[in-house]
Scaffold this motif. Structure first.
Motif, PDB file in Angstrom:
ATOM      1  N   PRO A   6      -1.967  -9.385   1.247  1.00 39.22           N
ATOM      2  CA  PRO A   6      -1.385  -8.215   1.361  1.00 39.22           C
ATOM      3  C   PRO A   6      -1.015  -7.743   0.061  1.00 39.22           C
ATOM      4  O   PRO A   6      -0.891  -8.734  -1.169  1.00 39.22           O
ATOM      5  N   TYR A   7      -0.527  -6.411  -0.030  1.00 41.21           N
ATOM      6  CA  TYR A   7      -0.036  -5.747  -1.488  1.00 41.21           C
ATOM      7  C   TYR A   7       1.053  -6.779  -2.185  1.00 41.21           C
ATOM      8  O   TYR A   7       1.912  -7.386  -1.395  1.00 41.21           O
ATOM      9  N   ILE A  11      -5.375  -5.889  -0.407  1.00 42.07           N
ATOM     10  CA  ILE A  11      -5.400  -4.595   0.211  1.00 42.07           C
ATOM     11  C   ILE A  11      -5.251  -4.616   1.930  1.00 42.07           C
ATOM     12  O   ILE A  11      -5.456  -3.879   2.467  1.00 42.07           O
ATOM     13  N   ASP A  13      -3.048  -5.093   4.078  1.00 40.33           N
ATOM     14  CA  ASP A  13      -2.069  -4.333   4.897  1.00 40.33           C
ATOM     15  C   ASP A  13      -1.776  -2.728   4.482  1.00 40.33           C
ATOM     16  O   ASP A  13      -1.045  -2.262   4.733  1.00 40.33           O
ATOM     17  N   ILE A  14      -2.968  -2.218   3.828  1.00 42.88           N
ATOM     18  CA  ILE A  14      -2.931  -0.974   3.361  1.00 42.88           C
ATOM     19  C   ILE A  14      -3.932  -0.221   4.299  1.00 42.88           C
ATOM     20  O   ILE A  14      -5.053  -0.555   4.527  1.00 42.88           O
ATOM     21  N   ARG A  15      -3.519   1.026   4.867  1.00 43.09           N
ATOM     22  CA  ARG A  15      -4.412   1.809   5.581  1.00 43.09           C
ATOM     23  C   ARG A  15      -5.650   2.418   4.866  1.00 43.09           C
ATOM     24  O   ARG A  15      -5.238   2.724   3.567  1.00 43.09           O
ATOM     25  N   ASP A  18      -4.981   5.630   3.136  1.00 40.69           N
ATOM     26  CA  ASP A  18      -4.033   5.712   1.811  1.00 40.69           C
ATOM     27  C   ASP A  18      -4.776   5.099   0.567  1.00 40.69           C
ATOM     28  O   ASP A  18      -4.430   5.240  -0.479  1.00 40.69           O
ATOM     29  N   LEU A  19      -6.030   4.928   0.599  1.00 36.75           N
ATOM     30  CA  LEU A  19      -7.026   4.250  -0.376  1.00 36.75           C
ATOM     31  C   LEU A  19      -7.568   5.405  -1.017  1.00 36.75           C
ATOM     32  O   LEU A  19      -8.170   6.471  -0.554  1.00 36.75           O
TER      33      LEU A  19
END
Length: 87
Positions: A6-7, A11, A13-15, A18-19
């Motif tokens: 996770p952050y 990454i 838990d990053i959509r 959003d990258l």
């Protein structure tokens, strides 16, 4: 590990939306200086190419993970890939 943590350590838990994938590379134009393929076998031709061999372009390219997949690019000659570019 980066993909599964996770952050701020990864990454996981990053959509994707959003990258932004950002990368930089150096490009040399020396392949345009063609020394072969201009004469029949057994004959020699010496002709200057269209570009200087020492010319190096730097490309900075970013691609968003959104559905529109926006792209940003910038190219320059000065500074190379090790210098700062604040334009």
């Amino acid at each position: 590990m980066y993909w599964n943590l996770p952050y701020p350590f990864g990454i996981a838990d990053i959509r994707v939306e959003d990258l932004i994938d950002l990368d930089e590379c150096g490009l040399f134009v020396e392949t345009a200086d063609k020394k072969i393929g201009k004469a029949f076998v057994g004959n020699r031709v010496r002709q200057e190419g269209n570009y200087q061999k020492s010319e190096k372009w730097t490309l900075l390219l970013g691609i968003a993970g959104s559905a529109a997949a926006e792209r940003w690019s910038m190219m320059w000659l000065e500074g190379g890939t090790t210098g700062d570019k604040n334009d």
